[in-house]
Design an enzyme around this catalytic site. Structure first.
Site, PDB file in Angstrom:
ATOM      1  N   GLU A 196       0.897  -1.208   0.103  1.00 18.65           N
ATOM      2  CA  GLU A 196      -0.026  -0.036  -0.033  1.00 18.65           C
ATOM      3  C   GLU A 196       0.851   1.481  -0.129  1.00 18.65           C
ATOM      4  OE1 GLU A 196      -3.063  -0.124   3.090  1.00 18.65           O
ATOM      5  OE2 GLU A 196      -4.106  -1.840   2.252  1.00 18.65           O
ATOM      6  N   GLU A 316      -5.575  -8.437  -0.165  1.00 15.96           N
ATOM      7  CA  GLU A 316      -6.174  -8.082   1.041  1.00 15.96           C
ATOM      8  C   GLU A 316      -7.708  -7.789   0.473  1.00 15.96           C
ATOM      9  OE1 GLU A 316      -4.548  -5.122   3.835  1.00 15.96           O
ATOM     10  OE2 GLU A 316      -2.648  -5.719   3.049  1.00 15.96           O
TER      11      GLU A 316
END
Ligand code: AHR
Length: 529
Positions: A196, A316
Site C-alpha cells: 500500500e 487483501e
C-alpha cells in the site's frame, strides 16, 4: 341485510387481515449453465490468507508458547488444524502496514531485539520471524508469499532477504540461514514489492513515480539473486475522495510492466449505517475495480516485452468496519472484528466475484487469519471459527476448474448508497441481483454451482437449466446459513456453519431448487459429456 354477528365477524376478519402481515410470496429465478461459455481457469491461489504481525494474529493467535493448546514449538495446535481445514493455498506474510517498518534480520538468529512498531503502535519482540513462519507454513501445508519493506527498507535489504531464504549456499546470507539450522533454501516464489505504498498512512509512503523506481530496482536485485521469483506490484489502495487511484495504477503498470507478474489490489467493505442490502452489494465494487484495472493492464501490455499478461492479486480483502477507530486500531487487541452471517454472505459474494473474473484474478488473500479481522478467534485456552471461515473453507475445498459464464434471471434491487470501506465514497448501484451465482466445470464433467441468496426474508425457487448436455445427479448440497443475518458465532455456540444436506437428484435438462433466505448454497454434481 347481514345479521349483527355476521357483521362483527366480517369486521374482525377485515381488522385481522390488516393486522396480520400477508406472507411474502417466494420469488422465482433461473440459472442457465452452459459448459461452452467459459471465462478462465480458477487459480487455486485465490484461496489465500494473510498473517501480519498485528494485534493477536501472530502472538496469541498462531504462536502462543504459554497456551496449553500449543505444541513444543509454541504453535497453537487447534489453529494449525483449523488452518489446514481451511485449505489455504497461499499465506501472505509479514504485513501489511507492519512490513513498511520491519527489518527482517531482527527476526532471525539468537538476538531478537524488542522494537517499537510504529504501524500499529506496539512492541514487536521479534520472537517470531522468517524461520518460525516457514515452520508454520509447512505445518498448515500452504505456499508462502512474502512482502518486502519498501517503506523504511532499502532495495539491498530486500535482496538480502531473498538471498537468506532462497540462495543455495556460499554467500553471507545463505550461510547465515544454514547457521540458523536451515540447510536447504526455502525457494519462496511469491514476493510483493512493498505494501500500500500509495497510502498516506503507510510508513515511507511514496508517489507513483518514486515507488515504481524503487520497486524496479528492488526487483532487479531480487531476481538477479533468484530468477524464478514471481513479483507483485503494490497497486492503489487509497480510494479516498482526494486520491487518484487509477493514476497510481496506470503509472505503476507502465513502469513495471516488464518486471512484475501481478498487481496487488486491496478492498475492505462494511455496513456502518446498518443497511443490509447496500452492504450485500459491496463485492460488486471489487468487480468494478477489477474491470478498470484490467483495462489499464491491457493498455500497458500493448508494448510490454513479455509473453504472458500481468494478473490481478486481490491480496487483501475482507469486511472491516467495526474495529476501525481509536483503541481498536492499536496495540495487542487491534482489529478484533466479530463477524455475523451477513458478513459471511459478503465473503461468498467476493469469492463468486473472483470466480466470475477468473481470467484475470489469479490470486486473492483474505485479510487475515486469526483474531485480527480473522477467520478464527482465540483465547489462551479456547478457539472458535468465525462465520466468515465457512464460505472460504467450502469454496477452497470444492470450487476449481473452468469458471463458467452463467446466465442468471433473478429479481434485483437498487441500493440508495453504495458504501465501500469507511463509507466515504458512495454511489448508487442499480440492478443488484438477489441471487449471486458462480459456477465451475471440470474436464471429468463435475460442475459446481455456488449461489448466495441475498434476500433477507424470501426463499427463491429456481430452475437450474443446462444448455449443453444434461445434468447428472445426484447433486451434493452444502449450505451456510443461520437463524438471521445478525447471527454470530461465539465460544459458547456456533449457529453459522456449513451443513451438508440431503443430495438432490437433479438429472436431465433442468431441475428446481429453492434457495433459502440469507444463505450460501453449493450444488456439486455433473453434466454429461
Ligand atoms: O489488514 C489490515 C491492514 O489493512 C493492512 O496492514 C494494510 O495493508 C491494510 O490497510
Amino acid at each position: 341485510m347481514p345479521s349483527r354477528p355476521t357483521l362483527i365477524a366480517g369486521l374482525l376478519l377485515t381488522v385481522g387481515l390488516l393486522l396480520v402481515p400477508a406472507p411474502t410470496a417466494a420469488q422465482n429465478a433461473e440459472i442457465k449453465i452452459d459448459i461452452d461459455r467459459t471465462i478462465g481457469e480458477v487459480d487455486s491461489l485465490i484461496y489465500g490468507n494473510f498473517v501480519e504481525h498485528l494485534g493477536r494474529n501472530v502472538y496469541g493467535g498462531i504462536y502462543d508458547p504459554d497456551s496449553p493448546l500449543s505444541n513444543e514449538q509454541g504453535f497453537r495446535e487447534d489453529v494449525i488444524q483449523a488452518t489446514r481445514d481451511l485449505n489455504v493455498s497461499l499465506m501472505r506474510y509479514p504485513g501489511g502496514n507492519f512490513v513498511s517498518n520491519y527489518d527482517w534480520e531482527d527476526g532471525v538468529g539468537e538476538e531478537r531485539p524488542n522494537r517499537l512498531e510504529l504501524a500499529w503502535s506496539r512492541i514487536e519482540s521479534n520472537e517470531f520471524g522468517t524461520n518460525e513462519f516457514m515452520e508454520f507454513a509447512e505445518a498448515v501445508d500452504t505456499e508462502p508469499y512474502f512482502a518486502v519493506n519498501l517503506g523504511t527498507g532499502t532495495i539491498e535489504e530486500a535482496q538480502q532477504w531473498v538471498e537468506y531464504t532462497n540462495y543455495e549456499g556460499g554467500t553471507y546470507y545463505s550461510e547465515l540461514r544454514k547457521e540458523h539450522g536451515h540447510e536447504e533454501p526455502y525457494d519462496i516464489k511469491y514476493w510483493s514489492l512493498g505494501n500500500e505504498m500509495d497510502g498516506y498512512w503507510q510508513i515511507g509512503h511514496l508517489n507513483a513515480e518514486d515507488y515504481s523506481k524503487k520497486a524496479r530496482e528492488a526487483a532487479k536485485m531480487m531476481t538477479r539473486t533468484d530468477p524464478d521469483l514471481s513479483l507483485v506490484a503494490a497497486g492503489a489502495s487509497n480510494f479516498r475522495p482526494d486520491a487518484d487511484p487509477m493514476h497510481w495504477n496506470r503509472i505503476v503498470l507502465d513502469e513495471l510492466k516488464d518486471v512484475v507478474d501481478y498487481i496487488a489490489l486491496h478492498i475492505y467493505v462494511g455496513d456502518p449505517n446498518d443497511n443490509y442490502y447496500n452492504f450485500q452489494s459491496t463485492p460488486h465494487v471489487m468487480e468494478e475495480r477489477t474491470e478498470l484495472v484490467e483495462g489499464l493492464i491491457d493498455i500497458a501490455m500493448q508494448d510490454a516485452d513479455r509473453e504472458d499478461e500481468i494478473k490481478i492479486a486481490w491480496d487483501e480483502y475482507n469486511v472491516w468496519y467495526r474495529a476501525r477507530s481509536g483503541s481498536d486500531m492499536e496495540g495487542e487487541t487491534a482489529l478484533e472484528e466479530r463477524y455475523n452471517l451477513s458478513d459471511a454472505l459478503v465473503i461468498a459474494g467476493f469469492l463468486n466475484g473472483f470466480i466470475r473474473q477468473a481470467d484475470i484474478v489469479k490470486m486473492a488473500n483474505l485479510a487475515q487469519l486469526v483474531n485480527v479481522i480473522g477467520t478464527m478467534f482465540t483465547t489462551p485456552d479456547d478457539m472458535f471459527k468465525q462465520t466468515i471461515y465457512y464460505p472460504i473453507q467450502l469454496y477452497a475445498e470444492h470450487a476449481y476448474g473452468t469458471s463458467l459464464d452463467v446466465h442468471v434471471n433473478s429479481e434485483t434491487y437498487d441500493t440508495d448508497e453504495f458504501f465501500i470501506g469507511l463509507g466515504e465514497q458512495q454511489t448508487q448501484q442499480s440492478d443488484v441481483p438477489y441471487l449471486d451465482v458462480s459456477a465451475t466445470h471440470q474436464d471429468d464433467g463435475e460442475v459446481i454451482i455456488n449461489v448466495v441468496n441475498r434476500h433477507r426474508d424470501e426463499a427463491i425457487t429456481t430452475d437450474l437449466i443446462s444448455q449443453t448436455g444434461g445434468f447428472e445427479g445426484p447433486f451434493e448440497v452444502y449450505e451456510i446459513n443461520g437463524p438471521d443475518v445478525n447471527a454470530r458465532n461465539t465460544f459458547e455456540e456456533q449457529p453459522v456453519q456449513t451443513e451438508q444436506l440431503d443430495d438432490v437428484q437433479g438429472g436431465g435438462e433442468s431441475f428446481t431448487y429453492t434457495f433459502p433466505p440469507h444463505s450460501v448454497t453449493m450444488l456439486k454434481g455433473r453434466i454429461a459429456q
